[in-house]
Design a protein around this motif. Structure first.
Motif, short mmCIF file in Angstrom:
data_model
loop_
_atom_site.label_atom_id
_atom_site.label_comp_id
_atom_site.label_asym_id
_atom_site.label_seq_id
_atom_site.Cartn_x
_atom_site.Cartn_y
_atom_site.Cartn_z
N ALA A 292 1.34 -1.37 -0.22
CA ALA A 292 -0.19 -0.17 -0.29
C ALA A 292 1.07 0.94 -0.09
O ALA A 292 0.67 1.80 -0.71
N ALA A 293 2.02 0.92 1.08
CA ALA A 293 3.08 2.41 0.88
C ALA A 293 3.65 2.20 -0.39
O ALA A 293 3.54 3.59 -1.45
N ARG A 294 3.81 1.73 -1.35
CA ARG A 294 4.71 1.52 -2.50
C ARG A 294 3.33 2.55 -3.96
O ARG A 294 3.97 3.07 -4.40
N GLU A 295 2.06 1.76 -3.31
CA GLU A 295 1.32 2.49 -4.04
C GLU A 295 0.81 4.05 -3.75
O GLU A 295 0.63 4.72 -5.21
N LEU A 296 1.25 3.78 -2.13
CA LEU A 296 0.72 5.79 -2.28
C LEU A 296 2.00 6.77 -2.43
O LEU A 296 1.59 7.72 -2.81
N GLY A 297 2.80 6.20 -3.04
CA GLY A 297 4.34 6.87 -2.80
C GLY A 297 5.05 6.90 -2.13
O GLY A 297 5.16 8.51 -1.62
N ALA B 57 5.00 6.28 7.14
CA ALA B 57 4.18 7.26 7.18
C ALA B 57 2.67 7.30 6.69
O ALA B 57 1.99 7.48 7.80
N LEU B 58 3.04 5.27 6.05
CA LEU B 58 1.10 5.81 5.79
C LEU B 58 0.43 4.49 7.56
O LEU B 58 -0.31 4.66 8.31
N SER B 59 1.65 4.30 8.97
CA SER B 59 1.42 3.40 9.45
C SER B 59 0.97 4.71 10.35
O SER B 59 0.04 4.19 11.41
#
Length: 313
Positions: free
Chosen positions: A28-33, A38-40
């Motif tokens: 998901a982090a890669r998808e959102l860039g 930061a995602l956590s």
């Protein structure tokens, strides 16, 4: 909810949806860039705001809690609505559509705008046009108009203006009036003649005429003063005296010989015909379409002046 908080909430919902669908923070982090950390933090912020856990995390797996399953459904609905709203607005920007409210001066609108409206509507079938023919000053913002046509010299304003055409005015008279009268060969001669005045002109009962570097003011004998240009045109055609009238109004009379131009070597100062609309960084495509349509139609020599007119001999 405050604007910043709403923006954060939408950002967190998007992040949660990405994790819930991928069942992986890294993917998901890669998808959102963004980084996984930061995602956590976004997911933790969302769970803290909701007061419940949405995800179960182990070192190897991510799964949805019961609350997370229910929230994912709602998030998907909200995010779809946001995407639909973006698509709708983007579509409005790309394709002219929607209600367009336009205010035009009454006579100019009847003679020079109304005949072209069928072509405009055929070209832009998704525009619903509301066209008001008014002989008063319109406050676009207060009255909810998208565009107005104004004729004359524009006052300083915050409105955005585009010049569509030059408003030529001519000193004219009916041949019937001239019969048996002393000829008018210079501006001063007008003092001995009946004249018809438009009361809304800033110069009042006085006409300013130019010839090269010369400028004179001439005044005749007022026999009719009116705020209605059509009344003045009819009086002029009826042989009641001299008048200064816009060519968009008297072009056909000049071509037909019902009126002739007087003092050919002198001219009346031109004004302008403008389209005005409220300011804004992004101008709606429907407004651009209408203004560009008229600018295209009036480009160069405007249509009402594209045929010759008789002149006073």
């Amino acid at each position: 909810m405050e604007r910043v908080a709403m923006r954060d909430r939408l950002e967190d919902m998007l992040s949660f949806t990405a994790v819930a669908r991928a069942l992986s923070f890294a993917d998901a982090a890669r998808e959102l860039g963004i980084s996984a950390s930061a995602l956590s933090r976004r997911i933790a912020r969302l769970e803290g705001a909701l007061g419940t856990a949405l995800l179960r995390r182990t070192t190897r797996h991510v799964s949805l809690t019961e609350a997370g399953t229910l929230y994912l459904e709602r998030c998907a609905d909200v995010l779809t609505r946001v995407e639909d709203a973006d698509a709708l607005v983007s579509g409005l920007a790309a394709e002219p559509r929607g209600r367009l409210r336009v205010a035009v001066p009454n006579l100019f609108g009847q003679l020079q705008v109304a005949p072209s409206l069928p072509e405009f509507l055929r070209r832009y079938p998704r525009i619903a046009l509301e066209c008001s023919f008014l002989d008063r000053y319109v406050d676009l913002v207060q009255e909810g108009f998208d565009v107005a046509i104004r004729i004359g010299t524009l006052a300083d304003s915050s409105l955005v203006a585009r010049r569509l055409a030059t408003n030529h005015r001519v000193l004219c008279v009916a041949p019937s009036y001239l019969r048996g009268r002393r000829p008018v060969t210079k501006p001063e001669d007008l003092a001995q003649h009946a004249c018809l005045y438009f009361s809304l002109y800033s110069e009042g009962l006085m006409w300013t005429l130019h010839r090269g570097n010369e400028q004179v003011q001439a005044r005749g004998r007022p026999v009719l003063v009116s705020d209605n240009a059509e009344a003045l045109r009819l009086a002029a055609v009826g042989g009641c005296g001299f008048a200064v009238l816009a060519t968009f109004l008297v072009a056909e009379d000049l071509r037909a010989g019902r009126l002739v131009r007087a003092l050919d070597d002198w001219s009346i100062p031109d004004t302008g015909i403008f389209a005005v609309h409220p300011p804004g960084r992004l101008v709606p495509s429907k407004v651009k379409a209408f203004v560009s349509f008229l600018a295209e139609r009036y480009a160069g020599t405007p249509p009402w002046e594209r045929a010759g007119a008789r002149r006073m001999g």
